[in-house]
Write a protein that holds these residues in place. Structure first.
Motif, PDB file in Angstrom:
ATOM      1  N   ILE A 166      21.349  12.517 -17.837  1.00 44.32           N
ATOM      2  CA  ILE A 166      20.174  12.279 -19.145  1.00 44.32           C
ATOM      3  C   ILE A 166      19.432  11.349 -18.504  1.00 44.32           C
ATOM      4  CG2 ILE A 166      20.204  10.716 -21.143  1.00 44.32           C
ATOM      5  CD1 ILE A 166      22.918  11.898 -21.946  1.00 44.32           C
ATOM      6  N   LEU A 220      16.754  13.381 -16.208  1.00 39.56           N
ATOM      7  CA  LEU A 220      15.667  14.463 -17.199  1.00 39.56           C
ATOM      8  C   LEU A 220      14.887  13.397 -17.501  1.00 39.56           C
ATOM      9  CD1 LEU A 220      18.315  16.761 -18.821  1.00 39.56           C
ATOM     10  CD2 LEU A 220      16.640  17.385 -17.035  1.00 39.56           C
ATOM     11  N   THR A 221      15.357  12.331 -18.117  1.00 41.24           N
ATOM     12  CA  THR A 221      14.246  11.198 -18.518  1.00 41.24           C
ATOM     13  C   THR A 221      13.370  10.797 -17.712  1.00 41.24           C
ATOM     14  OG1 THR A 221      15.993  10.446 -20.254  1.00 41.24           O
ATOM     15  CG2 THR A 221      14.156   8.971 -19.802  1.00 41.24           C
ATOM     16  N   VAL A 244      16.545  11.866 -24.120  1.00 45.10           N
ATOM     17  CA  VAL A 244      15.605  11.864 -23.050  1.00 45.10           C
ATOM     18  C   VAL A 244      14.136  11.659 -23.534  1.00 45.10           C
ATOM     19  CG1 VAL A 244      14.661  13.731 -21.716  1.00 45.10           C
ATOM     20  CG2 VAL A 244      16.975  13.734 -21.933  1.00 45.10           C
TER      21      VAL A 244
END
Length: 440
Positions: free
Chosen positions: A280, A283-284, A337
């Motif tokens: 997570i 991706l963020t 995200v």
């Protein structure tokens, strides 16, 4: 708000499309971006470990961890205020980071000792929550002191992109190594990377000194321990910032508890959970860095700071609506995200711009109080509020319904704050002497 554009020979060609920076500003931009890179890389190596420690300490006890973090902040803030009162910036900032590097080493020894591991996990969770806010708050206080208001509008987004690049590297390291090493083994790596911030501070200080015109900005702040708190209570503008941060922390805490509930139910293995948290984060921050580098400054300059600060809260309102309909792993991952990318790319740099128009002692003492005690106070209250709503029988969907109007209120506060800051900056420019030196 009007920016201070850079034209002609003073512009840096290879950066001109992404960042409006002059040659004289380049050392300051690069050293600040590198500083933030190492800072967030270190933190994001530790963050999945913290999230796993929160699960180990018991999901049902997380409201106690947030409350303990708040009281830890109450103890830490006066210590920082005392140091800021007595020591100049060139000693204060490295000392804060040196203390936290030493703490990482001590936690590594404790987690390896296999003694009182439940309490080790809980203590590490609380400590890292304090660490995160303190080191980032000191970083932005430092930058608000070094860069002018106009430079902040142009450069803070690009500097934040340096941090996001580090925040990509950190989860990537954690995500790979968490499957091969125990979580505690990540701590020495994070400590070494955090130590790399120290030479970046030195370069930034040298650049600031070469510009001249500091007007004694590296002198100790003096004053009293609690004058920053008093300044907050006497300023409608600073109280507005407190409310903005309070709403942010409340809704972020709701999402954090929802994430913990869903992830703990989806995975039984500690390594799988740590890897999921790291994914997570990865991706963020991959999404964030491109927005910060190419869009943040343009968004603020085109739409104004008020609309920019309202944008992310409105996204959060939509995200909670998604969770009302589908409270599942994919939904919370997507919402986290998008919410965090929007915060880091737009809301966070915009929030730091709010502090460029206040007096210097408020940039350190008042800002540190807001970024730590107010922030973690919001966390603590939100943790108990979430627990109370759950006790009343509200599930994830019901709590998400409650959160939607709070997000809309948060957007309104952000809009008003941004407009107020722009008005103060315009008034300050009008009062400035005609012969004032240009940025850089």
């Amino acid at each position: 708000m009007a920016s201070n554009p850079v034209h002609g020979d003073d512009q840096v060609p290879f950066l001109s499309r992404a960042v409006n920076v002059s040659r004289s500003e380049l050392p300051g931009l690069l050293s600040a971006a590198a500083y933030f890179f190492f800072l967030l890389c270190s933190y994001y190596i530790l963050r999945p470990v913290r999230d796993e420690m929160g699960v180990r300490g018991g999901v049902d006890n997380m409201q106690w961890l947030f409350t303990a973090t708040f009281f830890a902040m109450l103890l830490a803030v006066p210590v920082f205020a005392a140091l800021a009162t007595r020591f100049r910036r060139t000693r204060l900032v490295p000392a804060v980071y040196g203390i936290f590097i030493a703490c990482i080493a001590l936690f590594w020894l404790w987690l390896r000792s296999d003694v009182q591991m439940v309490w080790a996990a809980r203590t590490f969770f609380v400590w890292l929550s304090v660490f995160n806010l303190f080191v980032v708050s000191v970083f932005w206080s430092f930058l608000a002191d070094v860069f002018t208001d106009r430079q902040a509008t142009r450069l803070f987004g690009a500097i934040a992109a340096g941090g996001s690049a580090g925040a990509i590297g950190g989860p990537a390291i954690s995500g790979v190594l968490a499957q091969q090493l125990e979580p505690a083994a990540l701590l020495p790596i994070a400590a070494v990377i955090l130590a790399c911030t120290l030479p970046c501070m030195w370069v930034l200080e040298r650049w600031s000194g070469r510009r001249g015109g500091d007007g004694g900005s590296d002198l100790p702040l003096g004053g009293t321990l609690f004058e920053g708190v008093r300044a907050v209570l006497q300023s409608r503008y600073l109280i507005g910032i407190c409310l903005f941060i309070w709403m942010y922390t409340t809704l972020a805490t709701f999402l954090y508890f929802i994430q913990a509930d869903i992830v703990s139910g989806a995975f039984e293995d500690s390594g799988d959970r740590t890897s999921m948290f790291a994914t997570i984060d990865l991706l963020t921050n991959t999404l964030t860095v491109g927005i910060q580098l190419f869009l943040t400054a343009r968004i603020v300059q085109h739409f104004g700071l008020g609309r920019s600060l309202a944008f992310v809260p409105l996204l959060v309102a939509v995200g909670f609506m998604v969770l009302v309909a589908a409270p599942v792993l994919l939904s919370i991952a997507a919402v986290q995200v998008i919410r965090r990318a929007g915060n880091y790319a737009v809301a966070k740099p915009g929030r730091e711009m709010l502090f460029t128009v206040i007096p210097r002692f408020e940039k350190y003492k008042s800002k540190n109080f807001i970024d730590t005690v107010v922030y973690r106070g919001g966390d603590a209250i939100a943790g108990w509020l979430y627990t109370g709503l759950s006790t009343l029988g509200l599930g994830i969907s019901g709590i998400s319904v409650v959160a939607v109007p709070l997000a809309v209120l948060w957007a309104g506060i952000g809009y008003r704050l941004g407009r107020s800051r722009e008005a103060q900056a315009t008034a300050a420019e009008g009062d400035a002497p005609a012969a004032a030196p240009a940025d850089g």
